[in-house]
Design a protein around this motif. Structure first.
Motif, PDB file in Angstrom:
ATOM      1  N   SER A   2       0.798  -1.210   0.000  1.00  0.00           N
ATOM      2  CA  SER A   2       0.000   0.000   0.000  1.00  0.00           C
ATOM      3  C   SER A   2       0.836   1.267   0.000  1.00  0.00           C
ATOM      4  N   GLU A   3       2.126   1.143   0.111  1.00  0.00           N
ATOM      5  CA  GLU A   3       2.954   2.338   0.095  1.00  0.00           C
ATOM      6  C   GLU A   3       3.960   2.278  -1.040  1.00  0.00           C
ATOM      7  N   GLU A   4       4.365   3.453  -1.457  1.00  0.00           N
ATOM      8  CA  GLU A   4       5.336   3.554  -2.534  1.00  0.00           C
ATOM      9  C   GLU A   4       6.700   3.164  -1.991  1.00  0.00           C
ATOM     10  N   ASN A   5       7.387   2.297  -2.694  1.00  0.00           N
ATOM     11  CA  ASN A   5       8.700   1.833  -2.269  1.00  0.00           C
ATOM     12  C   ASN A   5       9.692   2.187  -3.368  1.00  0.00           C
ATOM     13  N   THR A   6      10.538   3.186  -3.105  1.00  0.00           N
ATOM     14  CA  THR A   6      11.508   3.598  -4.114  1.00  0.00           C
ATOM     15  C   THR A   6      12.907   3.594  -3.526  1.00  0.00           C
ATOM     16  N   GLU A   7      13.848   3.165  -4.338  1.00  0.00           N
ATOM     17  CA  GLU A   7      15.236   3.172  -3.898  1.00  0.00           C
ATOM     18  C   GLU A   7      16.148   3.062  -5.104  1.00  0.00           C
ATOM     19  N   PHE A   8      17.160   3.926  -5.142  1.00  0.00           N
ATOM     20  CA  PHE A   8      18.142   3.810  -6.208  1.00  0.00           C
ATOM     21  C   PHE A   8      18.910   2.516  -6.012  1.00  0.00           C
ATOM     22  N   ASN A   9      19.204   1.879  -7.106  1.00  0.00           N
ATOM     23  CA  ASN A   9      19.926   0.622  -7.086  1.00  0.00           C
ATOM     24  C   ASN A   9      21.399   0.912  -6.807  1.00  0.00           C
ATOM     25  N   LYS A  10      21.878   0.494  -5.652  1.00  0.00           N
ATOM     26  CA  LYS A  10      23.257   0.780  -5.270  1.00  0.00           C
ATOM     27  C   LYS A  10      24.218  -0.303  -5.757  1.00  0.00           C
ATOM     28  N   GLU A  11      23.669  -1.432  -6.195  1.00  0.00           N
ATOM     29  CA  GLU A  11      24.494  -2.494  -6.750  1.00  0.00           C
ATOM     30  C   GLU A  11      24.482  -2.356  -8.268  1.00  0.00           C
ATOM     31  N   GLU A  12      25.507  -2.870  -8.885  1.00  0.00           N
ATOM     32  CA  GLU A  12      25.566  -2.814 -10.331  1.00  0.00           C
ATOM     33  C   GLU A  12      24.808  -3.995 -10.902  1.00  0.00           C
ATOM     34  N   GLU A  13      23.537  -3.758 -11.216  1.00  0.00           N
ATOM     35  CA  GLU A  13      22.724  -4.803 -11.822  1.00  0.00           C
ATOM     36  C   GLU A  13      22.567  -4.479 -13.300  1.00  0.00           C
ATOM     37  N   LEU A  14      23.076  -5.360 -14.130  1.00  0.00           N
ATOM     38  CA  LEU A  14      23.046  -5.143 -15.570  1.00  0.00           C
ATOM     39  C   LEU A  14      22.075  -6.133 -16.213  1.00  0.00           C
ATOM     40  N   LEU A  15      21.352  -5.654 -17.212  1.00  0.00           N
ATOM     41  CA  LEU A  15      20.384  -6.473 -17.929  1.00  0.00           C
ATOM     42  C   LEU A  15      20.689  -6.405 -19.420  1.00  0.00           C
ATOM     43  N   THR A  16      20.553  -7.526 -20.094  1.00  0.00           N
ATOM     44  CA  THR A  16      20.699  -7.544 -21.544  1.00  0.00           C
ATOM     45  C   THR A  16      19.299  -7.612 -22.146  1.00  0.00           C
ATOM     46  N   LEU A  17      18.960  -6.608 -22.946  1.00  0.00           N
ATOM     47  CA  LEU A  17      17.678  -6.563 -23.638  1.00  0.00           C
ATOM     48  C   LEU A  17      17.941  -6.462 -25.132  1.00  0.00           C
ATOM     49  N   TYR A  18      16.894  -6.594 -25.901  1.00  0.00           N
ATOM     50  CA  TYR A  18      17.021  -6.539 -27.352  1.00  0.00           C
ATOM     51  C   TYR A  18      16.293  -5.311 -27.880  1.00  0.00           C
ATOM     52  N   ASP A  19      16.948  -4.592 -28.803  1.00  0.00           N
ATOM     53  CA  ASP A  19      16.317  -3.418 -29.406  1.00  0.00           C
ATOM     54  C   ASP A  19      15.420  -3.854 -30.563  1.00  0.00           C
ATOM     55  N   GLU A  20      14.826  -2.875 -31.252  1.00  0.00           N
ATOM     56  CA  GLU A  20      13.888  -3.176 -32.341  1.00  0.00           C
ATOM     57  C   GLU A  20      14.551  -3.896 -33.511  1.00  0.00           C
ATOM     58  N   ASP A  21      15.875  -3.832 -33.615  1.00  0.00           N
ATOM     59  CA  ASP A  21      16.604  -4.527 -34.677  1.00  0.00           C
ATOM     60  C   ASP A  21      17.034  -5.937 -34.270  1.00  0.00           C
ATOM     61  N   GLY A  22      16.734  -6.316 -33.012  1.00  0.00           N
ATOM     62  CA  GLY A  22      17.130  -7.625 -32.523  1.00  0.00           C
ATOM     63  C   GLY A  22      18.548  -7.679 -31.986  1.00  0.00           C
ATOM     64  N   SER A  23      19.193  -6.524 -31.865  1.00  0.00           N
ATOM     65  CA  SER A  23      20.557  -6.470 -31.334  1.00  0.00           C
ATOM     66  C   SER A  23      20.524  -6.419 -29.813  1.00  0.00           C
ATOM     67  N   GLU A  24      21.495  -7.074 -29.198  1.00  0.00           N
ATOM     68  CA  GLU A  24      21.598  -7.044 -27.737  1.00  0.00           C
ATOM     69  C   GLU A  24      22.091  -5.673 -27.277  1.00  0.00           C
ATOM     70  N   VAL A  25      21.454  -5.150 -26.224  1.00  0.00           N
ATOM     71  CA  VAL A  25      21.861  -3.884 -25.632  1.00  0.00           C
ATOM     72  C   VAL A  25      21.947  -4.094 -24.129  1.00  0.00           C
ATOM     73  N   LEU A  26      23.036  -3.628 -23.522  1.00  0.00           N
ATOM     74  CA  LEU A  26      23.263  -3.781 -22.085  1.00  0.00           C
ATOM     75  C   LEU A  26      22.748  -2.536 -21.360  1.00  0.00           C
ATOM     76  N   TYR A  27      21.907  -2.758 -20.338  1.00  0.00           N
ATOM     77  CA  TYR A  27      21.340  -1.671 -19.547  1.00  0.00           C
ATOM     78  C   TYR A  27      21.694  -1.849 -18.079  1.00  0.00           C
ATOM     79  N   ARG A  28      21.829  -0.730 -17.390  1.00  0.00           N
ATOM     80  CA  ARG A  28      22.037  -0.728 -15.943  1.00  0.00           C
ATOM     81  C   ARG A  28      20.704  -0.373 -15.295  1.00  0.00           C
ATOM     82  N   LYS A  29      20.286  -1.167 -14.306  1.00  0.00           N
ATOM     83  CA  LYS A  29      19.067  -0.867 -13.567  1.00  0.00           C
ATOM     84  C   LYS A  29      19.396   0.228 -12.555  1.00  0.00           C
ATOM     85  N   MET A  30      18.773   1.388 -12.720  1.00  0.00           N
ATOM     86  CA  MET A  30      19.065   2.544 -11.883  1.00  0.00           C
ATOM     87  C   MET A  30      18.117   2.663 -10.693  1.00  0.00           C
ATOM     88  N   LEU A  31      16.871   2.294 -10.895  1.00  0.00           N
ATOM     89  CA  LEU A  31      15.844   2.491  -9.879  1.00  0.00           C
ATOM     90  C   LEU A  31      14.733   1.498 -10.132  1.00  0.00           C
TER      91      LEU A  31
END
Length: 101
Positions: A2-31
């Motif tokens: 029932s409450e908003e839970n927000t916190e900046f990600n202090k650990e380096e969590e990286l995610l690999t996603l795919y763009d519209e061309d199907g290429s892998e792109v590495l993202y950092r989870k910030m929040l």
């Protein structure tokens, strides 16, 4: 939840996603946070390698985080409503101000 839970990600969590061309792109989870008004989980990503410590303007990519039924993995959906965009902007600005202090 029932409450908003927000916190900046202090650990380096990286995610690999795919763009519209199907290429892998590495993202950092910030929040990652849940917002009760929309009953959704949100994640704020930044493309890895597109910023450095001395750069102030980082392009943040907000997404709706929809977990799988078993809680493992899931998918990211784009934010589509102006109300959600406004809320995300407010949350990010508040968190960045708190982080800078």
């Amino acid at each position: 939840m029932s409450e908003e839970n927000t916190e900046f990600n202090k650990e380096e969590e990286l995610l690999t996603l795919y763009d519209e061309d199907g290429s892998e792109v590495l993202y950092r989870k910030m929040l990652e946070f849940y917002h009760p008004d929309f009953d959704k989980n949100y994640v704020i990503l930044a493309e890895e390698g597109n910023f450095s410590d001395d750069e102030e303007d980082i392009e943040l990519i907000p997404m709706i985080n929809v977990p799988d039924e078993d809680g493992d993995g899931g998918k990211f959906l784009p934010v589509e409503t102006d109300d959600e965009w406004d809320m995300i902007e407010e949350v990010v600005n508040t968190q960045m101000d708190d982080y800078d202090e």
